[in-house]
Design a protein around this motif. Structure first.
Motif, PDB file in Angstrom:
ATOM      1  N   GLY A 134       0.700  -1.161  -0.007  1.00 58.51           N
ATOM      2  CA  GLY A 134       0.132  -0.160   0.010  1.00 58.51           C
ATOM      3  C   GLY A 134       0.937   1.336  -0.009  1.00 58.51           C
ATOM      4  O   GLY A 134       0.177   2.282   0.322  1.00 58.51           O
ATOM      5  N   ALA A 135       2.103   1.304  -0.229  1.00 52.61           N
ATOM      6  CA  ALA A 135       3.122   2.130  -0.290  1.00 52.61           C
ATOM      7  C   ALA A 135       2.958   3.063  -1.693  1.00 52.61           C
ATOM      8  O   ALA A 135       3.435   2.276  -2.682  1.00 52.61           O
ATOM      9  N   VAL A 136       2.210   4.346  -1.878  1.00 51.88           N
ATOM     10  CA  VAL A 136       2.356   4.858  -3.172  1.00 51.88           C
ATOM     11  C   VAL A 136       3.402   6.104  -3.160  1.00 51.88           C
ATOM     12  O   VAL A 136       3.319   6.701  -4.065  1.00 51.88           O
ATOM     13  N   TRP A 137       4.079   6.160  -1.861  1.00 51.17           N
ATOM     14  CA  TRP A 137       5.025   7.440  -1.964  1.00 51.17           C
ATOM     15  C   TRP A 137       6.074   6.783  -0.949  1.00 51.17           C
ATOM     16  O   TRP A 137       5.997   6.365   0.113  1.00 51.17           O
ATOM     17  N   GLN A 138       7.119   7.292  -1.300  1.00 54.46           N
ATOM     18  CA  GLN A 138       8.514   7.115  -0.648  1.00 54.46           C
ATOM     19  C   GLN A 138       9.175   8.364  -0.584  1.00 54.46           C
ATOM     20  O   GLN A 138       9.516   9.068  -1.530  1.00 54.46           O
ATOM     21  N   PRO A 139       9.725   8.801   0.738  1.00 55.41           N
ATOM     22  CA  PRO A 139      10.557   9.760   0.733  1.00 55.41           C
ATOM     23  C   PRO A 139      11.822  10.053   0.301  1.00 55.41           C
ATOM     24  O   PRO A 139      12.448   8.733   0.062  1.00 55.41           O
ATOM     25  N   PRO A 140      12.593  10.806   0.064  1.00 60.94           N
ATOM     26  CA  PRO A 140      13.780  11.025  -0.329  1.00 60.94           C
ATOM     27  C   PRO A 140      14.608  10.371   0.694  1.00 60.94           C
ATOM     28  O   PRO A 140      14.443  10.703   1.983  1.00 60.94           O
ATOM     29  N   GLY A 141      16.099  10.070   0.315  1.00 55.82           N
ATOM     30  CA  GLY A 141      16.772   9.807   1.424  1.00 55.82           C
ATOM     31  C   GLY A 141      18.239  10.354   1.229  1.00 55.82           C
ATOM     32  O   GLY A 141      18.715  10.007   0.037  1.00 55.82           O
ATOM     33  N   GLU A 142      19.055  10.814   2.036  1.00 54.88           N
ATOM     34  CA  GLU A 142      20.506  10.837   2.036  1.00 54.88           C
ATOM     35  C   GLU A 142      21.244   9.895   2.071  1.00 54.88           C
ATOM     36  O   GLU A 142      21.238   8.886   2.664  1.00 54.88           O
ATOM     37  N   THR A 143      22.316   9.933   1.015  1.00 58.68           N
ATOM     38  CA  THR A 143      23.228   8.582   0.926  1.00 58.68           C
ATOM     39  C   THR A 143      24.308   8.969   2.355  1.00 58.68           C
ATOM     40  O   THR A 143      24.912   9.955   2.459  1.00 58.68           O
ATOM     41  N   GLY A 144      24.258   7.758   3.213  1.00 56.25           N
ATOM     42  CA  GLY A 144      25.034   8.026   4.257  1.00 56.25           C
ATOM     43  C   GLY A 144      24.797   8.943   5.378  1.00 56.25           C
ATOM     44  O   GLY A 144      25.283   9.057   6.275  1.00 56.25           O
ATOM     45  N   ALA A 145      23.199   9.020   5.351  1.00 59.80           N
ATOM     46  CA  ALA A 145      22.813   9.795   6.518  1.00 59.80           C
ATOM     47  C   ALA A 145      23.103   9.127   7.782  1.00 59.80           C
ATOM     48  O   ALA A 145      22.964   8.154   7.959  1.00 59.80           O
ATOM     49  N   ARG A 146      22.910  10.171   8.906  1.00 59.24           N
ATOM     50  CA  ARG A 146      23.193   9.698  10.177  1.00 59.24           C
ATOM     51  C   ARG A 146      22.063   9.829  11.147  1.00 59.24           C
ATOM     52  O   ARG A 146      21.662  10.934  11.489  1.00 59.24           O
ATOM     53  N   GLY A 147      21.156   8.879  10.890  1.00 52.29           N
ATOM     54  CA  GLY A 147      19.877   8.846  11.876  1.00 52.29           C
ATOM     55  C   GLY A 147      18.631   9.559  10.906  1.00 52.29           C
ATOM     56  O   GLY A 147      17.832   8.708  10.701  1.00 52.29           O
ATOM     57  N   HIS A 148      18.942  10.655  10.428  1.00 48.50           N
ATOM     58  CA  HIS A 148      17.635  11.214   9.698  1.00 48.50           C
ATOM     59  C   HIS A 148      18.467  12.050   8.574  1.00 48.50           C
ATOM     60  O   HIS A 148      19.514  12.229   8.621  1.00 48.50           O
ATOM     61  N   SER A 149      17.741  11.940   7.401  1.00 50.21           N
ATOM     62  CA  SER A 149      18.444  12.531   6.071  1.00 50.21           C
ATOM     63  C   SER A 149      18.158  14.115   5.977  1.00 50.21           C
ATOM     64  O   SER A 149      16.980  14.679   6.765  1.00 50.21           O
ATOM     65  N   VAL A 150      19.273  14.494   5.489  1.00 54.53           N
ATOM     66  CA  VAL A 150      19.295  15.921   4.922  1.00 54.53           C
ATOM     67  C   VAL A 150      19.420  16.102   3.465  1.00 54.53           C
ATOM     68  O   VAL A 150      20.539  15.734   3.050  1.00 54.53           O
ATOM     69  N   PHE A 151      18.343  15.928   2.726  1.00 46.46           N
ATOM     70  CA  PHE A 151      18.335  15.505   1.438  1.00 46.46           C
ATOM     71  C   PHE A 151      18.351  16.871   0.637  1.00 46.46           C
ATOM     72  O   PHE A 151      17.719  17.811   0.755  1.00 46.46           O
ATOM     73  N   VAL A 152      19.445  16.977  -0.397  1.00 48.61           N
ATOM     74  CA  VAL A 152      19.527  18.176  -1.049  1.00 48.61           C
ATOM     75  C   VAL A 152      19.567  17.723  -2.642  1.00 48.61           C
ATOM     76  O   VAL A 152      20.274  16.890  -3.038  1.00 48.61           O
ATOM     77  N   ASP A 153      18.970  18.477  -3.415  1.00 50.06           N
ATOM     78  CA  ASP A 153      18.988  18.326  -4.782  1.00 50.06           C
ATOM     79  C   ASP A 153      19.265  19.732  -5.440  1.00 50.06           C
ATOM     80  O   ASP A 153      18.484  20.902  -5.287  1.00 50.06           O
ATOM     81  N   VAL A 154      20.595  19.762  -6.139  1.00 44.07           N
ATOM     82  CA  VAL A 154      21.093  20.938  -6.516  1.00 44.07           C
ATOM     83  C   VAL A 154      20.861  21.254  -7.982  1.00 44.07           C
ATOM     84  O   VAL A 154      21.423  20.370  -8.845  1.00 44.07           O
ATOM     85  N   GLU A 155      20.520  22.549  -8.543  1.00 46.82           N
ATOM     86  CA  GLU A 155      20.467  22.764  -9.893  1.00 46.82           C
ATOM     87  C   GLU A 155      21.556  23.364 -10.407  1.00 46.82           C
ATOM     88  O   GLU A 155      22.136  24.343  -9.761  1.00 46.82           O
ATOM     89  N   LEU A 156      22.217  23.026 -11.311  1.00 47.86           N
ATOM     90  CA  LEU A 156      23.391  23.269 -11.725  1.00 47.86           C
ATOM     91  C   LEU A 156      23.389  24.285 -12.956  1.00 47.86           C
ATOM     92  O   LEU A 156      24.206  25.162 -12.997  1.00 47.86           O
ATOM     93  N   TRP A 157      22.436  24.263 -13.597  1.00 46.46           N
ATOM     94  CA  TRP A 157      22.102  25.254 -14.594  1.00 46.46           C
ATOM     95  C   TRP A 157      20.610  25.391 -14.950  1.00 46.46           C
ATOM     96  O   TRP A 157      19.879  24.235 -14.649  1.00 46.46           O
ATOM     97  N   ASN A 158      20.264  26.267 -15.787  1.00 50.92           N
ATOM     98  CA  ASN A 158      18.990  26.169 -16.577  1.00 50.92           C
ATOM     99  C   ASN A 158      19.303  26.948 -17.859  1.00 50.92           C
ATOM    100  O   ASN A 158      20.086  27.497 -18.126  1.00 50.92           O
ATOM    101  N   GLY A 159      18.100  26.689 -18.803  1.00 52.73           N
ATOM    102  CA  GLY A 159      18.184  27.144 -19.964  1.00 52.73           C
ATOM    103  C   GLY A 159      18.593  26.039 -20.863  1.00 52.73           C
ATOM    104  O   GLY A 159      18.963  24.924 -20.516  1.00 52.73           O
ATOM    105  N   HIS A 160      18.831  26.419 -22.344  1.00 56.09           N
ATOM    106  CA  HIS A 160      19.005  25.509 -23.398  1.00 56.09           C
ATOM    107  C   HIS A 160      20.573  25.059 -23.164  1.00 56.09           C
ATOM    108  O   HIS A 160      21.337  26.022 -22.651  1.00 56.09           O
ATOM    109  N   GLU A 161      21.059  24.120 -23.648  1.00 57.84           N
ATOM    110  CA  GLU A 161      22.254  23.466 -23.397  1.00 57.84           C
ATOM    111  C   GLU A 161      23.263  24.739 -24.124  1.00 57.84           C
ATOM    112  O   GLU A 161      24.492  24.779 -23.492  1.00 57.84           O
TER     113      GLU A 161
END
Length: 327
Positions: free
Chosen positions: A176-203
């Motif tokens: 019955g799991a329709v959603w999963q949280p993100p997870g930090e690699t190597g998290a200690r206890g709890h995750s601090v997940f970060v998704d970084v935008e490196l650029w925007n616009g066309h290549e």
């Protein structure tokens, strides 16, 4: 005995250029153009706040063997990439004056746009940002299936497992799991997940993000970035004849003090306004996933060992920060 000559392509045995190293590269600030428009009082307040923390960073290096004084160079980064409201001739003199009034000296002045584009006269080599992009090696989180396109296509880099983007039916899912949280690699206890935008616009017309350019800036200061074996953004000496009216006429990195310690250093420390905290967290995510050539890492390891100066093995641990209150 006659021996037939052996011919080799010069590109088959590339030479990795060596650079000089200070023990510490101390960044005295990174301001946006709108900060400068507030006037001289804003600059003076900045450097007055930075001064005690800069002194502490210097003292924190300690003494080397034989009671030698550590080599410390200072730098300042100006954002001329996202905005150019003023000119070097108008902006730089009051900046240097405010630093001097606070008892600080800026050895090297850098332009943020220099971290993005290739310097003139460097042939067809990639710009520093493009070069770092090609060096990114994403750390696959546990249980990943390769569904997510690579960072070279998406422009996003994470420090762990993203939440799934495809939704499943609860009726088909026995748990019955329709959603999963993100997870930090190597998290200690709890995750601090970060998704970084490196650029925007066309290549072909990318606008690099502040976080990604700040990552390039750290790699340059650490002396870890090369373009086909050549050092990147090496400082150009200032002739003392004044500053140009156009930013592009100013070298990407300018050595203001002729007798300054080397620009590149084994470790860095940046004294920044607290608003840069999320940006620098993103920088750590990037630095943790950048591949640095073994020859370059070997040069740093050999030189630092000769001096008896301990350098962290992980690149990301070579950069430190101070975020003073009120800056």
């Amino acid at each position: 005995m006659n021996r037939d000559p052996v011919f080799r392509e010069t590109s088959a045995d590339p030479r990795t250029e060596s650079v000089p190293y200070s023990h510490l590269s101390l960044e005295l600030g990174h301001l946006y153009m709108e900060d400068f428009t507030e006037g001289g009082h804003r600059l003076r307040r900045h450097f007055e706040t930075v001064r005690p923390w800069a002194d502490a960073a210097r003292a924190g290096v300690g003494r080397l063997s034989g009671a030698r004084q550590p080599r410390v160079s200072t730098c300042f980064l100006i954002d001329d990439y996202f905005s150019r409201r003023s000119t070097p001739a108008e902006l730089i003199p009051p900046l240097l004056e405010a630093a001097d009034d606070a008892g600080l000296t800026i050895d090297y002045l850098a332009r943020e746009s220099g971290c993005a584009a290739a310097a003139p006269g460097r042939g067809d080599g990639a710009g520093p940002a493009e070069s770092v992009l090609h060096r990114l090696v994403e750390s696959p989180p546990p249980g990943s299936n390769g569904f997510r396109p690579p960072v070279s296509r998406t422009g996003w880099l994470a420090n762990g497992r993203r939440a799934p983007t495809r939704r499943t039916s609860a009726a088909l899912d026995p748990a019955g799991a329709v959603w999963q949280p993100p997870g930090e690699t190597g998290a200690r206890g709890h995750s601090v997940f970060v998704d970084v935008e490196l650029w925007n616009g066309h290549e072909d017309e990318r606008t690099w993000s502040c976080a990604f350019l700040a990552s390039v800036w750290q790699l340059v200061r650490l002396g870890l970035l090369r373009d086909r074996g050549r050092a990147v953004l090496t400082p150009a000496p200032w002739d003392g004849e004044g500053f140009p009216a156009e930013w592009d006429a100013l070298p990407p990195v300018l050595r203001l003090e002729p007798h300054a310690a080397p620009f590149t250093a084994y470790v860095t420390c940046s004294v920044l306004p607290v608003r840069f905290l999320p940006v620098e967290h993103a920088v750590r995510v990037v630095l943790d996933q950048v591949h640095v050539e073994a020859d370059v890492l070997g040069q740093v390891a050999e030189r630092s060992a000769q001096e008896g100066f301990a350098v962290p093995e992980e690149v990301v641990e070579r950069a430190s920060y101070v975020f003073p209150p009120g800056l």
